[in-house]
Write a protein that holds these residues in place. Structure first.
Motif, short mmCIF file in Angstrom:
data_model
loop_
_atom_site.label_atom_id
_atom_site.label_comp_id
_atom_site.label_asym_id
_atom_site.label_seq_id
_atom_site.Cartn_x
_atom_site.Cartn_y
_atom_site.Cartn_z
N ASP A 15 37.29 8.29 -35.61
CA ASP A 15 37.52 9.63 -36.13
C ASP A 15 36.92 9.82 -37.52
OD1 ASP A 15 38.96 9.93 -33.82
OD2 ASP A 15 40.92 9.92 -34.79
N LYS A 16 36.45 11.02 -37.76
CA LYS A 16 35.95 11.40 -39.08
C LYS A 16 37.09 11.39 -40.10
CE LYS A 16 33.46 15.16 -41.31
NZ LYS A 16 32.69 16.40 -41.11
N ASN A 17 38.25 11.83 -39.64
CA ASN A 17 39.44 11.92 -40.48
C ASN A 17 40.39 10.78 -40.11
OD1 ASN A 17 42.33 13.03 -41.06
ND2 ASN A 17 40.97 14.35 -42.25
N LEU A 18 41.15 10.30 -41.08
CA LEU A 18 42.02 9.14 -40.89
C LEU A 18 43.45 9.48 -40.46
CD1 LEU A 18 40.72 7.34 -44.07
CD2 LEU A 18 40.29 6.63 -41.70
N LYS A 19 43.73 10.76 -40.26
CA LYS A 19 45.10 11.18 -39.98
C LYS A 19 45.66 10.63 -38.66
CE LYS A 19 48.25 14.98 -40.11
NZ LYS A 19 48.82 15.48 -41.32
N ARG A 20 44.92 10.73 -37.57
CA ARG A 20 45.44 10.32 -36.27
C ARG A 20 45.82 8.83 -36.25
NH1 ARG A 20 43.31 7.92 -31.65
NH2 ARG A 20 41.23 7.96 -32.55
N LEU B 112 46.78 9.45 -42.77
CA LEU B 112 46.25 9.94 -44.04
C LEU B 112 45.25 11.05 -43.76
CD1 LEU B 112 46.03 9.55 -47.14
CD2 LEU B 112 44.19 7.90 -46.66
N ASP B 113 45.52 12.23 -44.27
CA ASP B 113 44.64 13.38 -44.03
C ASP B 113 43.47 13.34 -45.02
OD1 ASP B 113 43.55 15.68 -43.05
OD2 ASP B 113 45.06 17.02 -43.89
N ALA B 114 42.52 12.48 -44.74
CA ALA B 114 41.32 12.33 -45.57
C ALA B 114 40.16 11.90 -44.68
CB ALA B 114 41.56 11.30 -46.67
N ASP B 115 38.97 12.37 -45.02
CA ASP B 115 37.78 11.95 -44.29
C ASP B 115 37.33 10.58 -44.77
OD1 ASP B 115 37.82 14.31 -42.90
OD2 ASP B 115 36.10 15.19 -43.93
N VAL B 116 36.79 9.79 -43.85
CA VAL B 116 36.26 8.46 -44.19
C VAL B 116 35.26 8.57 -45.32
CG1 VAL B 116 34.80 6.58 -43.33
CG2 VAL B 116 36.65 7.46 -41.90
N ARG C 20 46.59 0.47 -43.08
CA ARG C 20 47.02 -0.22 -41.86
C ARG C 20 47.63 0.82 -40.92
NH1 ARG C 20 44.47 -3.19 -44.29
NH2 ARG C 20 44.76 -5.38 -44.77
N ASP C 21 47.37 0.67 -39.62
CA ASP C 21 47.98 1.57 -38.66
C ASP C 21 49.39 1.08 -38.33
OD1 ASP C 21 47.74 -0.50 -36.81
OD2 ASP C 21 46.19 0.47 -35.62
N LYS C 22 50.05 1.73 -37.38
CA LYS C 22 51.44 1.39 -37.03
C LYS C 22 51.59 -0.04 -36.54
CE LYS C 22 52.54 6.14 -35.87
NZ LYS C 22 52.77 7.11 -34.82
N ARG C 23 50.51 -0.62 -36.00
CA ARG C 23 50.56 -1.99 -35.48
C ARG C 23 50.06 -3.02 -36.48
NH1 ARG C 23 47.62 0.31 -30.47
NH2 ARG C 23 49.32 1.14 -29.25
N GLY C 24 49.67 -2.55 -37.66
CA GLY C 24 49.18 -3.46 -38.69
C GLY C 24 47.68 -3.68 -38.67
N ASN C 25 46.96 -2.96 -37.81
CA ASN C 25 45.51 -3.10 -37.74
C ASN C 25 44.84 -2.43 -38.93
OD1 ASN C 25 45.15 -4.37 -35.03
ND2 ASN C 25 46.27 -2.54 -34.43
N LYS C 26 43.71 -3.00 -39.32
CA LYS C 26 42.94 -2.43 -40.42
C LYS C 26 41.58 -1.97 -39.91
CE LYS C 26 40.69 -6.69 -41.79
NZ LYS C 26 40.06 -7.34 -42.90
N ILE C 27 40.91 -1.18 -40.70
CA ILE C 27 39.55 -0.76 -40.40
C ILE C 27 38.64 -1.94 -40.72
CG2 ILE C 27 37.67 0.77 -41.09
CD1 ILE C 27 39.76 2.96 -41.52
N LEU C 28 37.69 -2.20 -39.82
CA LEU C 28 36.77 -3.31 -40.00
C LEU C 28 35.44 -2.82 -40.56
CD1 LEU C 28 37.32 -5.15 -36.59
CD2 LEU C 28 38.35 -5.70 -38.81
N LYS C 29 34.85 -3.65 -41.41
CA LYS C 29 33.47 -3.40 -41.81
C LYS C 29 32.59 -3.65 -40.59
CE LYS C 29 33.57 -4.78 -46.68
NZ LYS C 29 33.02 -5.76 -47.65
N PHE C 30 31.48 -2.94 -40.53
CA PHE C 30 30.52 -3.13 -39.45
C PHE C 30 30.06 -4.60 -39.40
CE2 PHE C 30 25.98 -2.55 -37.95
CZ PHE C 30 26.30 -2.34 -36.63
N GLU C 31 29.85 -5.18 -40.56
CA GLU C 31 29.43 -6.59 -40.65
C GLU C 31 30.46 -7.52 -40.02
OE1 GLU C 31 26.67 -9.53 -41.75
OE2 GLU C 31 26.45 -7.46 -42.41
N GLU C 32 31.75 -7.23 -40.21
CA GLU C 32 32.81 -8.05 -39.60
C GLU C 32 32.73 -7.99 -38.07
OE1 GLU C 32 36.86 -7.99 -41.95
OE2 GLU C 32 35.97 -5.97 -41.98
N VAL C 33 32.47 -6.80 -37.55
CA VAL C 33 32.35 -6.62 -36.11
C VAL C 33 31.16 -7.42 -35.58
CG1 VAL C 33 31.89 -4.95 -34.29
CG2 VAL C 33 33.53 -4.40 -36.08
#
Length: 175
Positions: A82-87, A91-95, A107-120
Motif C-alpha cells: 500500500d501507498k499508505n500505511l494505515k491498513r 498509521l495514516d501516512a504515505d510511505v 510493527r503490524d498487529k503480528r509484530g511484522n516489520k517492513i523489509l528493505k528491498f535488499e533484505e528480501v
C-alpha cells in the motif's frame, strides 16, 4: 469399542486424504511454476511482504515471489503493497513521506516489520525468484539501474520479472 474402531477408521481416512492432497500438490507444482503474491502470502496467517511469508513460500515449494517496491522519503527501497500505511500499520501516512528510520520502527498487529528491498533479495537468493511490482512514481533511471544492479548482485536478474509503471516501462524495455 465400536467408538474406538470408528475413531481409528476416521483418522485413517483423514490421513489418506492428506496424502492424496500432498501428491496432487507435488504433481501440480511439477507442472507449473507457482508465484506467491504480495511478498509470499500463501496463507491467511502471514502478513504480506513479511519474512514469515517468504519463508512459507519457500517451504511450500513456490518458484517466485511477487514483491511490491516503494521508496521512502530518504531514498530507501522497501517492500510494501500500500501507498499508505494505515491498513497494515494503523498509521495514516504515505510511505514516501517517511524516512527509513521512521518506517523501520513500525510493527503490524503480528509484530511484522517492513523489509528493505535488499533484505528480501538477500533472503530470496538461491531460494526464490522475484517479480517486482514497481509502485514508484516517475522514471528515475538511476534508481531503476540500482534495482537491476541489486538483482544481478543477488543472482536474481536472469529470471526476474518487473511490473512497471507507465513512466518506467520505456526504461525497463531497454534492458
Amino acid at each position: 469399542m465400536k467408538f474406538a474402531i470408528g475413531i481409528c477408521l476416521l483418522l485413517s481416512l483423514i490421513q489418506s486424504v492428506g496424502v492424496c492432497q500432498n501428491s496432487k500438490q507435488h504433481s501440480f507444482a511439477a507442472n507449473y511454476k507457482l508465484i506467491a503474491h504480495r511478498g509470499g502470502v500463501v496463507d491467511s496467517l502471514s502478513a504480506e511482504n513479511s519474512l514469515l511469508a517468504l519463508e512459507k513460500a519457500v517451504n511450500r515449494g513456490y518458484w517466485m515471489v511477487e514483491v511490491d517496491l516503494r521508496l521512502t522519503r530518504d531514498g530507501v527501497l522497501i517492500t510494501n503493497h500500500d501507498k499508505n500505511l494505515k491498513r497494515s500499520f494503523g498509521l495514516d501516512a504515505d510511505v514516501s513521506s517517511m524516512t527509513w528510520e521512521q518506517i523501520s520502527k513500525l510493527r503490524d498487529k503480528r509484530g511484522n516489520k517492513i523489509l528493505k528491498f535488499e533484505e528480501v533479495l538477500n533472503y530470496c537468493e538461491g531460494k526464490l525468484q522475484v517479480m517486482i511490482d514497481n509502485k514508484i512514481d516517475g522514471n528515475d533511471t538511476l534508481l531503476f539501474a540500482k534495482v537491476i544492479d541489486m538483482l544481478k548482485r543477488h543472482h536474481l536478474y536472469e529470471n526476474a520479472l518487473m511490473i512497471g509503471t507507465d513512466e518506467s516501462t520505456d526504461f525497463l524495455l531497454e534492458r
